[in-house]
Design a protein around this motif. Sequence first.
Motif, short mmCIF file in Angstrom:
data_model
loop_
_atom_site.label_atom_id
_atom_site.label_comp_id
_atom_site.label_asym_id
_atom_site.label_seq_id
_atom_site.Cartn_x
_atom_site.Cartn_y
_atom_site.Cartn_z
N ALA A 189 0.85 -1.19 0.00
CA ALA A 189 0.00 0.00 0.00
C ALA A 189 0.89 1.24 0.00
CB ALA A 189 -0.91 -0.01 1.22
N SER A 190 0.37 2.32 -0.52
CA SER A 190 1.15 3.56 -0.66
C SER A 190 1.20 4.35 0.64
CB SER A 190 0.56 4.43 -1.78
OG SER A 190 -0.80 4.74 -1.49
N THR A 191 0.84 3.74 1.77
CA THR A 191 0.93 4.42 3.06
C THR A 191 2.40 4.70 3.40
OG1 THR A 191 0.93 2.27 4.16
CG2 THR A 191 -1.18 3.39 3.95
N ASP A 192 2.64 5.80 4.12
CA ASP A 192 4.01 6.19 4.45
C ASP A 192 4.39 5.82 5.88
OD1 ASP A 192 2.42 7.93 5.78
OD2 ASP A 192 3.49 9.75 5.19
N TYR A 193 3.83 4.73 6.39
CA TYR A 193 4.14 4.32 7.75
C TYR A 193 4.10 2.80 7.87
CZ TYR A 193 -0.88 3.52 8.26
OH TYR A 193 -2.16 3.04 8.10
N VAL A 194 4.72 2.31 8.93
CA VAL A 194 4.65 0.90 9.29
C VAL A 194 4.22 0.83 10.75
CG1 VAL A 194 7.12 0.89 9.84
CG2 VAL A 194 5.93 -1.28 9.51
N ASP A 195 3.27 -0.04 11.06
CA ASP A 195 2.82 -0.23 12.44
C ASP A 195 3.77 -1.19 13.16
OD1 ASP A 195 0.58 1.43 12.47
OD2 ASP A 195 -0.65 -0.09 11.48
N ILE A 196 4.04 -0.88 14.42
CA ILE A 196 4.99 -1.68 15.20
C ILE A 196 4.36 -2.03 16.55
CG2 ILE A 196 7.32 -1.77 16.18
CD1 ILE A 196 8.03 0.61 14.36
N SER A 197 4.55 -3.26 16.96
CA SER A 197 4.20 -3.66 18.32
C SER A 197 5.44 -4.27 18.97
CB SER A 197 3.04 -4.66 18.33
OG SER A 197 3.37 -5.82 17.61
N TRP A 198 5.73 -3.84 20.19
CA TRP A 198 6.94 -4.26 20.90
C TRP A 198 6.57 -4.54 22.34
CZ3 TRP A 198 10.87 -0.48 23.33
CH2 TRP A 198 12.01 -1.18 23.77
N SER A 199 7.03 -5.65 22.87
CA SER A 199 6.75 -5.99 24.26
C SER A 199 7.95 -6.70 24.88
CB SER A 199 5.51 -6.89 24.37
OG SER A 199 5.72 -8.12 23.72
N GLN A 200 8.05 -6.59 26.20
CA GLN A 200 9.14 -7.25 26.91
C GLN A 200 8.78 -7.43 28.38
OE1 GLN A 200 13.12 -5.56 26.46
NE2 GLN A 200 13.63 -6.16 28.55
N ARG A 201 8.99 -8.62 28.90
CA ARG A 201 8.87 -8.86 30.33
C ARG A 201 10.24 -8.61 30.95
NH1 ARG A 201 6.46 -14.50 31.89
NH2 ARG A 201 6.04 -13.42 33.87
N ALA A 202 10.31 -7.54 31.74
CA ALA A 202 11.59 -7.15 32.34
C ALA A 202 11.95 -8.13 33.45
CB ALA A 202 11.50 -5.73 32.88
N ARG A 203 13.09 -8.74 33.32
CA ARG A 203 13.54 -9.73 34.30
C ARG A 203 13.97 -9.08 35.61
NH1 ARG A 203 17.27 -14.21 31.14
NH2 ARG A 203 15.64 -15.02 29.76
#
Length: 618
Positions: free
Chosen positions: A197-211
């Motif tokens: 698609a000609s959209t100018d963005y990318v969606d990002i999901s990021w997660s982390q369980r901090a030890r």
Amino acid sequence: MDKNTITGLVLIAILLVGFSFLSRPSEEQIAAQKKYYDSIAVVQKQEEALKAKAAAALANEKGEATGTVDSTSLFFNAMQGKESFTTIQNNLVEITFDNKGGRVYSAMLKDYNGQDGKPVVLFNGSDAEMNFNFYNKKETIQTKDYYFEVVNKTDSSLTMRLTADSDSYIDFTYTLKPDSYLLRFTIQATGMAGKLASTDYVDISWSQRARQLEKGFTYENRLAELMYKIANDDTDNLSAAKDDEKQIEGRVDWIAFKNQFFSSVFIANQDFDKVNVKSRMEKQGSGYIKDYSAEMNTFFDPTGKQATDMYFYFGPNHYKTLKALDKGRDDKWELDNLVYLGWPLIRWINKFITINVFDWLSGWGLSMGIVLLILTIIVKIAVYPATWKTYMSSAKMRVLKPKIDEINKKYPKQEDAMKKQQEVMSLYSQYGVSPMGGCLPMLLQFPILMALFMFVPSAIELRQQSFLWADDLSTYDAFITFPFHIPFLGNHLSLFCLLMTVTNILNTKFTMQQQDTGAQPQMAAMKWMMYLMPVMFLFVLNDYPSGLNYYYFISTLISVGTMIVLRKTTDEDKLLAILEAKKKDPKQMKKTGFAARLEAMQKQQEEMAKAKQQQNKR
């Protein structure tokens, strides 16, 4: 058909045509209806697009679960494969990548050890997840579902490719900078114009369980928080004491998943937008401190003319290490804010004085316990002039105590309290003594003393450094461990905390004796509260780092020693004689601002009293 029937039908037709003509909408009504139906069509198209997007994501998930794949998918050839791992490293950090999703799989820090004696691993495997969503008209392309191939690798760099065909692909390139915890990350599309698609963005999901990386869960949990920096603005954070989430307005430079001494930071040179962050508490004993997650998007050019430029920081919360990352940059990241150094004035003292003196002393090769001792002595020497001035103010008031006692005997009745107070203040004014004379010096030394109190818990240099009976100055020293939990205290007793409490009680005793001037008899009722506060500190600070309680202990011990020395070396008879001489010679008197204001206030009160008496006579 007879004549009457035909006539009836003709009349009905005329009526219908006439009704249609008369009820025909105007041009304005036609335009309004067209706009209405067009808006419905737009909404329907949006709903269909969202449904298609959701269906594509669901189809991907179902395909993975059932083992089936969509042969018409853009990255059909990358939907099946074998999971493999690739590692790059420098002298500070080792990063492992997973070809499924093209993501960072684990981060290990070589110069720091965990509680097991092995190098610190910030996260590994399912501890952390990262997914990028690309779109076209047919599907949502979630990178977590696809297998990347390694197309270029060196000891410190790696390119992983998501391939559509030989001429169309997306490259994830990771590069470790030498002698740095910074990992550069770029996304570059090739031959994808018209396929995405000609959209100018990318969606990002990021997660982390901090030890949980430190021995003390309670204190590490207190300093573990999700932080972020608003573009062209200050840093902010979610609550560290409870579950929290926030939809951030505006663009964001970076997001940090922070432990007490280490952080995972995601930085976007083109900024993050539409950011939603969450922080969830983890239970003690689970091996984790917090569960962090972030949803956002950033710039992406599907034509491939410009790369998406980002960075990861996997490393220690060390002030100078983080500060150095801004060197040579016009747009400052200000990652040094990850190290908490206190409120603005105290942070300024720590940044420019405490840290530099601490680093200078550490360079001598001394143990951290000795470094803290010398640093505390230096601080005490720096604030000694203010300490001496505060002491002398109290000493002057103390030598005048017999005269204050005479005034108290002169006005024993409660209704004469105002007259008694006025006469006491007048006496102080005559001798050039200000009851507030010791307050300003005390306030001036407070920020300097508090600077170390804020610095010590954040100093990663104290981590796993032993001194005397404490095996780690960055966490509590469990001198006694109980087989049960005591409310507000825990299951242990810190010896440094206990010593700090005892010295604070002694300091309170000497301070109360020093301030026993007779001018404030109401303070006697508050003495028990002054003695209660150090006992409360025992419960509050028992879980705090032993290095902090050690600093507080030796600082208070020096204060007690200073008070004793000053008391023994001060000739109070001579001090009283000096005050008497000044009283007899007005030229030697230096009237304080407080005394001048007090004299003006007394005159004003006398005038008001005279006016009231005259009014009563009338």
